[in-house]
Design an enzyme around this catalytic site. Structure first.
Site, short mmCIF file in Angstrom:
data_model
loop_
_atom_site.label_atom_id
_atom_site.label_comp_id
_atom_site.label_asym_id
_atom_site.label_seq_id
_atom_site.Cartn_x
_atom_site.Cartn_y
_atom_site.Cartn_z
N VAL A 177 21.27 -18.36 51.68
CA VAL A 177 20.67 -17.16 51.59
C VAL A 177 21.52 -16.37 50.52
CG1 VAL A 177 20.02 -14.85 52.44
CG2 VAL A 177 19.64 -16.95 53.70
N PRO A 178 21.26 -16.44 48.99
CA PRO A 178 22.10 -16.39 48.13
C PRO A 178 22.56 -14.88 47.67
CG PRO A 178 19.93 -16.76 47.33
CD PRO A 178 19.72 -16.96 48.80
N CYS A 179 23.38 -14.43 48.62
CA CYS A 179 23.85 -12.93 48.31
C CYS A 179 24.93 -13.09 47.01
CB CYS A 179 24.36 -12.41 49.65
SG CYS A 179 25.71 -13.37 50.32
N HIS A 180 25.29 -14.25 46.95
CA HIS A 180 26.29 -14.24 45.46
C HIS A 180 25.40 -14.07 44.09
CE1 HIS A 180 24.32 -18.42 46.15
NE2 HIS A 180 24.47 -18.54 44.66
#
Length: 209
Positions: A177-180
């Site tokens: 889950v790409p919070c980056h």
């Protein structure tokens, strides 16, 4: 004289020396059988394993519903497992097989050949607005970034910029889950659970692809 029979003495007590001499491959096979038996009998609620990646070792944990946790080593794997035991179930076991697909997709991602994850996700560790934000994050395309403000607008709460930052900081499924992909308004990185070096590595990888 205490004669040994299959690693157990006549007195019925295990012989520690014999157990220590069991080949590692045999122990691994035994563990795999135990894990499978636990799963077959509904006794395995959370399976976990670790994988090596360009951003360091990651702990992967899954329930029957899907991947529930991805943790960086800097978070403390023991602490992460304690939290899973308290919030999900104490019936946790190293059971790599349940996470084979996740491990493969991560390998493909870090090789630059996978741009989205297909594994089912279990958001049980999040709730409310944080979960709303985390559900939205995979919609930020590979190689793209948004600001915390833009994400707040996209989830229908433009004033909740700080809350979006908190949702990203507490994301239980980083990388997948790409919070980056969420940055500060000025374009700087902001915080990241895996550290800024890891965030930079992920963004560089996606930009290079």
């Amino acid at each position: 004289m205490n004669t040994m029979i299959n690693g157990v003495g006549e007195a019925g007590e295990p012989d520690v020396t014999a157990l220590l001499s069991v080949p590692e491959a045999d122990l691994a096979a035994l563990h795999a059988r135990l894990a499978q038996a636990a799963a077959d009998n509904g006794l395995l609620d959370v399976a976990y394993r670790t994988v090596d990646t360009p951003v360091g070792a990651l702990l992967l944990a899954a329930t029957e519903r899907g991947l529930v946790r991805v943790a960086y080593e800097r978070e403390g794997f023991d602490a992460v497992l304690d939290t899973l035991a308290a919030r999900i179930s104490p019936r946790i076991l190293v059971a790599p097989k349940r996470l084979d697909v996740v491990a493969l997709e991560l390998e493909e991602y870090f090789a630059g050949t996978r741009h989205a994850f297909d594994v089912p996700l279990d958001y049980a560790l999040s709730a409310g607005f944080r979960q709303t934000v985390q559900h939205y994050l995979p919609r930020i395309g590979y190689g793209r970034t948004l600001t915390y403000k833009q994400v707040a607008e996209q989830v229908g709460n433009p004033k909740a910029v700080r809350a979006v930052g908190t949702a990203c900081a507490t994301n239980p499924l980083p990388v997948v889950v790409p919070c980056h992909r969420v940055l500060r308004t000025d374009g700087s990185l902001g915080g990241y659970v895996g550290g800024l070096d890891a965030k930079t590595t992920l963004l560089t990888l996606e930009k290079a692809a």
